[in-house]
Design a protein around this motif. Structure first.
Motif, PDB file in Angstrom:
ATOM      1  N   GLY A   1     -44.997   4.220  54.063  1.00  0.00           N
ATOM      2  CA  GLY A   1     -43.684   3.706  53.705  1.00  0.00           C
ATOM      3  C   GLY A   1     -43.377   2.401  54.410  1.00  0.00           C
ATOM      4  O   GLY A   1     -44.081   1.979  55.328  1.00  0.00           O
ATOM      5  N   GLU A   2     -42.308   1.774  53.995  1.00  0.00           N
ATOM      6  CA  GLU A   2     -41.895   0.492  54.584  1.00  0.00           C
ATOM      7  C   GLU A   2     -41.639   0.606  56.075  1.00  0.00           C
ATOM      8  O   GLU A   2     -41.901  -0.319  56.831  1.00  0.00           O
ATOM      9  N   SER A   3     -41.138   1.761  56.522  1.00  0.00           N
ATOM     10  CA  SER A   3     -40.831   1.946  57.939  1.00  0.00           C
ATOM     11  C   SER A   3     -42.076   2.276  58.762  1.00  0.00           C
ATOM     12  O   SER A   3     -42.003   2.358  59.978  1.00  0.00           O
ATOM     13  N   GLY A   4     -43.210   2.479  58.085  1.00  0.00           N
ATOM     14  CA  GLY A   4     -44.444   2.823  58.786  1.00  0.00           C
ATOM     15  C   GLY A   4     -44.747   4.311  58.754  1.00  0.00           C
ATOM     16  O   GLY A   4     -45.822   4.739  59.152  1.00  0.00           O
ATOM     17  N   ALA A   5     -43.802   5.107  58.281  1.00  0.00           N
ATOM     18  CA  ALA A   5     -44.026   6.555  58.180  1.00  0.00           C
ATOM     19  C   ALA A   5     -44.981   6.858  57.033  1.00  0.00           C
ATOM     20  O   ALA A   5     -45.054   6.107  56.050  1.00  0.00           O
TER      21      ALA A   5
ATOM     22  N   GLU B   1     -51.298  -1.625  57.000  1.00  0.00           N
ATOM     23  CA  GLU B   1     -49.909  -2.044  56.877  1.00  0.00           C
ATOM     24  C   GLU B   1     -49.337  -1.505  55.567  1.00  0.00           C
ATOM     25  O   GLU B   1     -50.075  -1.154  54.657  1.00  0.00           O
ATOM     26  N   TYR B   2     -48.030  -1.499  55.491  1.00  0.00           N
ATOM     27  CA  TYR B   2     -47.357  -1.069  54.259  1.00  0.00           C
ATOM     28  C   TYR B   2     -47.745  -1.991  53.115  1.00  0.00           C
ATOM     29  O   TYR B   2     -47.729  -3.204  53.244  1.00  0.00           O
ATOM     30  N   LYS B   3     -48.152  -1.369  51.997  1.00  0.00           N
ATOM     31  CA  LYS B   3     -48.473  -2.137  50.794  1.00  0.00           C
ATOM     32  C   LYS B   3     -47.727  -1.505  49.631  1.00  0.00           C
ATOM     33  O   LYS B   3     -47.871  -0.312  49.371  1.00  0.00           O
ATOM     34  N   LYS B   4     -46.958  -2.302  48.959  1.00  0.00           N
ATOM     35  CA  LYS B   4     -46.222  -1.799  47.807  1.00  0.00           C
ATOM     36  C   LYS B   4     -47.205  -1.328  46.733  1.00  0.00           C
ATOM     37  O   LYS B   4     -48.244  -1.949  46.530  1.00  0.00           O
ATOM     38  N   ASP B   5     -46.887  -0.218  46.067  1.00  0.00           N
ATOM     39  CA  ASP B   5     -47.705   0.333  44.980  1.00  0.00           C
ATOM     40  C   ASP B   5     -49.063   0.844  45.445  1.00  0.00           C
ATOM     41  O   ASP B   5     -49.997   0.919  44.662  1.00  0.00           O
ATOM     42  N   LYS B   6     -49.242   1.203  46.708  1.00  0.00           N
ATOM     43  CA  LYS B   6     -50.514   1.728  47.207  1.00  0.00           C
ATOM     44  C   LYS B   6     -50.342   3.210  47.486  1.00  0.00           C
ATOM     45  O   LYS B   6     -49.474   3.616  48.216  1.00  0.00           O
TER      46      LYS B   6
END
Length: 112
Positions: free
Chosen positions: A21-25, A86-91
């Motif tokens: 997720g964006e927060s790293g969770a 790292e957070y990657k959108k759509d991954k």
């Protein structure tokens, strides 16, 4: 001896989509059940997914140490990569979680 749980309702495999997720969770969605959990690291992820499944299927505490939902080795390697990137959108990654029964419990299930 009558068991207080219907093991036929527990699937042998569940698909879990895990993404960062964006927060790293780490966010785990058990798409077969329509439920989601999250965790800060892989250890917590395994605990939370197991707890989610135990709760969803109403598995009594006395059977929880005999039933483990764990990803296979390939899935674990993918999870390590997902957790460290790292957070990657759509991954997202599909991970198969295997149902594990102890031999004693299997015998009891078959004779119930």
């Amino acid at each position: 001896m009558k068991l207080d749980i219907d093991f036929k309702k527990i699937p042998k495999y569940l698909t879990v989509n895990v993404q960062k997720g964006e927060s790293g969770a780490l966010i785990a969605e058990v798409s077969d059940l329509g439920v989601t959990t999250e965790a800060n690291d892989l250890n917590e992820l395994f605990i939370n997914v197991n707890d989610l499944i135990y709760t969803y299927f109403d598995i009594p505490k006395k059977y929880q140490d005999q039933i483990q939902f764990i990803p296979n080795i390939t899935a674990r390697m993918e999870l390590v990569k997902t957790a460290s990137e790292e957070y990657k959108k759509d991954k997202s990654e599909d991970v198969k979680l295997n149902t594990y029964y102890t031999q004693d419990l299997c015998k009891r299930i078959m004779s119930a």
